[in-house]
Design a protein around this motif. Structure first.
Motif, PDB file in Angstrom:
ATOM      1  N   ILE A   1       0.849  -1.186   0.000  1.00  0.00           N
ATOM      2  CA  ILE A   1       0.000   0.000   0.000  1.00  0.00           C
ATOM      3  C   ILE A   1       0.885   1.237   0.000  1.00  0.00           C
ATOM      4  O   ILE A   1       2.004   1.225   0.541  1.00  0.00           O
ATOM      5  N   GLU A   2       0.418   2.273  -0.656  1.00  0.00           N
ATOM      6  CA  GLU A   2       1.140   3.542  -0.675  1.00  0.00           C
ATOM      7  C   GLU A   2       0.157   4.680  -0.411  1.00  0.00           C
ATOM      8  O   GLU A   2      -1.027   4.575  -0.712  1.00  0.00           O
ATOM      9  N   PHE A   3       0.692   5.766   0.163  1.00  0.00           N
ATOM     10  CA  PHE A   3      -0.121   6.929   0.506  1.00  0.00           C
ATOM     11  C   PHE A   3       0.226   8.067  -0.456  1.00  0.00           C
ATOM     12  O   PHE A   3       1.405   8.427  -0.589  1.00  0.00           O
ATOM     13  N   GLY A   4      -0.793   8.577  -1.103  1.00  0.00           N
ATOM     14  CA  GLY A   4      -0.579   9.674  -2.040  1.00  0.00           C
ATOM     15  C   GLY A   4      -1.231  10.957  -1.589  1.00  0.00           C
ATOM     16  O   GLY A   4      -2.192  10.962  -0.814  1.00  0.00           O
ATOM     17  N   ASN A   5      -0.674  12.065  -2.091  1.00  0.00           N
ATOM     18  CA  ASN A   5      -1.209  13.410  -1.812  1.00  0.00           C
ATOM     19  C   ASN A   5      -1.277  13.710  -0.321  1.00  0.00           C
ATOM     20  O   ASN A   5      -2.262  14.272   0.180  1.00  0.00           O
ATOM     21  N   VAL A   6      -0.237  13.300   0.395  1.00  0.00           N
ATOM     22  CA  VAL A   6      -0.163  13.618   1.819  1.00  0.00           C
ATOM     23  C   VAL A   6       0.312  15.057   1.963  1.00  0.00           C
ATOM     24  O   VAL A   6       1.306  15.466   1.348  1.00  0.00           O
ATOM     25  N   GLU A   7      -0.378  15.859   2.768  1.00  0.00           N
ATOM     26  CA  GLU A   7      -0.029  17.266   2.937  1.00  0.00           C
ATOM     27  C   GLU A   7       1.336  17.403   3.610  1.00  0.00           C
ATOM     28  O   GLU A   7       1.785  16.534   4.363  1.00  0.00           O
ATOM     29  N   ALA A   8       1.983  18.526   3.309  1.00  0.00           N
ATOM     30  CA  ALA A   8       3.316  18.765   3.861  1.00  0.00           C
ATOM     31  C   ALA A   8       3.291  18.850   5.378  1.00  0.00           C
ATOM     32  O   ALA A   8       4.224  18.421   6.062  1.00  0.00           O
ATOM     33  N   GLN A   9       2.204  19.396   5.939  1.00  0.00           N
ATOM     34  CA  GLN A   9       2.102  19.490   7.392  1.00  0.00           C
ATOM     35  C   GLN A   9       2.021  18.107   8.020  1.00  0.00           C
ATOM     36  O   GLN A   9       2.540  17.873   9.104  1.00  0.00           O
ATOM     37  N   SER A  10       1.357  17.179   7.322  1.00  0.00           N
ATOM     38  CA  SER A  10       1.261  15.824   7.851  1.00  0.00           C
ATOM     39  C   SER A  10       2.604  15.124   7.832  1.00  0.00           C
ATOM     40  O   SER A  10       2.902  14.291   8.697  1.00  0.00           O
ATOM     41  N   ARG A  11       3.436  15.449   6.841  1.00  0.00           N
ATOM     42  CA  ARG A  11       4.761  14.833   6.781  1.00  0.00           C
ATOM     43  C   ARG A  11       5.649  15.285   7.933  1.00  0.00           C
ATOM     44  O   ARG A  11       6.548  14.565   8.350  1.00  0.00           O
ATOM     45  N   LEU A  12       5.415  16.498   8.439  1.00  0.00           N
ATOM     46  CA  LEU A  12       6.230  16.975   9.561  1.00  0.00           C
ATOM     47  C   LEU A  12       5.974  16.183  10.826  1.00  0.00           C
ATOM     48  O   LEU A  12       6.819  16.175  11.737  1.00  0.00           O
ATOM     49  N   ILE A  13       4.824  15.490  10.886  1.00  0.00           N
ATOM     50  CA  ILE A  13       4.528  14.694  12.077  1.00  0.00           C
ATOM     51  C   ILE A  13       5.543  13.566  12.236  1.00  0.00           C
ATOM     52  O   ILE A  13       5.864  13.159  13.347  1.00  0.00           O
ATOM     53  N   PHE A  14       6.072  13.078  11.114  1.00  0.00           N
ATOM     54  CA  PHE A  14       7.071  12.019  11.188  1.00  0.00           C
ATOM     55  C   PHE A  14       8.337  12.488  11.904  1.00  0.00           C
ATOM     56  O   PHE A  14       9.022  11.695  12.548  1.00  0.00           O
ATOM     57  N   PHE A  15       8.673  13.773  11.776  1.00  0.00           N
ATOM     58  CA  PHE A  15       9.852  14.299  12.457  1.00  0.00           C
ATOM     59  C   PHE A  15       9.559  14.591  13.917  1.00  0.00           C
ATOM     60  O   PHE A  15      10.488  14.625  14.738  1.00  0.00           O
TER      61      PHE A  15
END
Length: 372
Positions: free
Chosen positions: A32-46
């Motif tokens: 499975i892959e996740f597409g169109n993830v918002e940039a703010q959501s990606r910061l949660i990984f950090f």
């Protein structure tokens, strides 16, 4: 033999067999892959950097590990060089004989890098050392020592946690290549074999399944990967399994089962994916782990059962022959669940006297006894 060769030939060169998409691979990885993830959501990984580092692949983790140490050594080496340059401790400034440097024997960038490495990893060769001449050097020494301990603790802890993750324990749990459908205890069942390759147990093991398929609701909504619970049991129950030898788990195909309306002829045309889960606690580390695998219709064999795998030796030991682990044997099986239960209902009616062909109703002419 010719039939199998022809099937392999057409599959290999013409691609006649349709390859089904799988959500879960045979070894448990999720496709499975996740597409169109918002940039703010990606910061949660950090923000959750610990879990992010643990989930990284080894090549990325080792790159971060090496970069963190080399980068910090070189960065503080530059700072030590700047301190020596500002204090005019370098040889190009020709300091007088009675000059006391901030750090002894720093003659250039290379020696500053070596002093940074010795400080952070606490080697302490004794050749280079900080003097009491300037407070900046003392503060820098304290700051690098504290930061070095933090980097060392984080990176070594991440490596240790990566090695000891229960995900690796799951690699020693294996499922059979195929699932089979046959009679067991007078009932039509779907059977899967699972084995623990280690002698250490999984405590509190629990087995269950999910059937993934596309369904259309009465309102006309199409649900892709709709999940249906599949209950798997063994003869002793599906809770707290004594998982020392291979077990054959089975799902009873009754009126509530999604396999009830399937038949041997229609099974290959079905579109579903059966995902099987095994949860348990590792005996050695008390960490929980989960093992997953999946089966598509081509991997479900109707009218087969698993070959015996456990035997007893002359020395009194129990021997498990993994050569027969995924081996199947063809057996006589009803071609659908409805046929089996209709046959049982017919037999029950015969025993109760319903629809008994031996029972004949003979007509009797009634007489009027009241006639005078």
């Amino acid at each position: 033999m010719f039939k199998h060769l022809r099937k392999w030939f057409f599959t290999r060169f013409f691609g006649c067999t349709r390859r089904r998409a799988r959500l879960v691979s045979k070894d448990g990885r999720c496709n499975i892959e996740f597409g169109n993830v918002e940039a703010q959501s990606r910061l949660i990984f950090f923000v959750d950097i610990w879990t992010t580092v643990l989930d990284l692949k080894w090549r990325y983790k080792m790159t971060i590990f090496i970069t963190a140490f080399l980068g910090s050594w070189f960065f503080f080496g530059l700072l030590w060089y700047v301190v020596a340059y500002i204090h005019k401790d370098l040889p190009e400034f020709h300091p007088p004989a009675n000059h006391t440097p901030c750090v002894e024997h720093i003659n250039g960038l290379t020696s500053a890098f070596l002093f940074s490495l010795e400080t952070q990893v606490t080697i302490g060769y004794g050749f280079r050392c900080v003097t009491e001449q300037c407070g900046t050097a003392i503060f820098l020494l304290i700051f690098q020592s504290i930061l070095g301990v933090i980097i060392n603790s984080f990176m070594c802890g991440a490596i240790l946690a990566k090695i000891s993750r229960p995900k690796k324990r799951a690699k020693t749990i294996t499922f059979s290549k195929n699932a089979v459908i046959s009679k067991r205890g007078g009932k039509l069942c779907l059977l899967i074999r699972v084995a623990n390759l280690r002698k250490s147990l999984l405590i509190g093991s629990h087995i269950y399944g999910k059937l993934l398929r596309t369904t259309i609701t009465p309102e006309g909504e199409t649900i892709i990967l709709d999940q249906i619970n599949i209950n798997f049991v063994v003869d002793a129950g599906n809770e707290n399994l004594f998982f020392i030898s291979p077990l054959t788990i089975y799902h009873v195909i009754d009126h509530t089962s999604p396999f009830f309306h399937m038949a041997a002829e229609t099974l290959p045309q079905q579109d579903f994916e059966l995902v099987v889960f095994l949860d348990g606690t590792v005996e050695a580390t008390s960490a929980t782990c989960q093992v997953r695998t999946s089966y598509v219709p081509e991997e479900v064999l109707w009218g087969y059962r698993f070959a015996p795998i456990v035997s007893k030796t002359k020395e009194g030991k129990y021997r498990v022959d993994f050569h027969n682990f995924s081996k199947t044997v063809e057996v006589e099986t009803p071609h659908c669940a409805m046929c089996l239960y209709n046959e049982k209902d017919a037999r029950a009616k015969v025993r109760r006297g319903y629809d008994n062909p031996n029972f004949v109703l003979s007509e009797v002419n009634e007489t009027d006894d009241t006639k005078m």
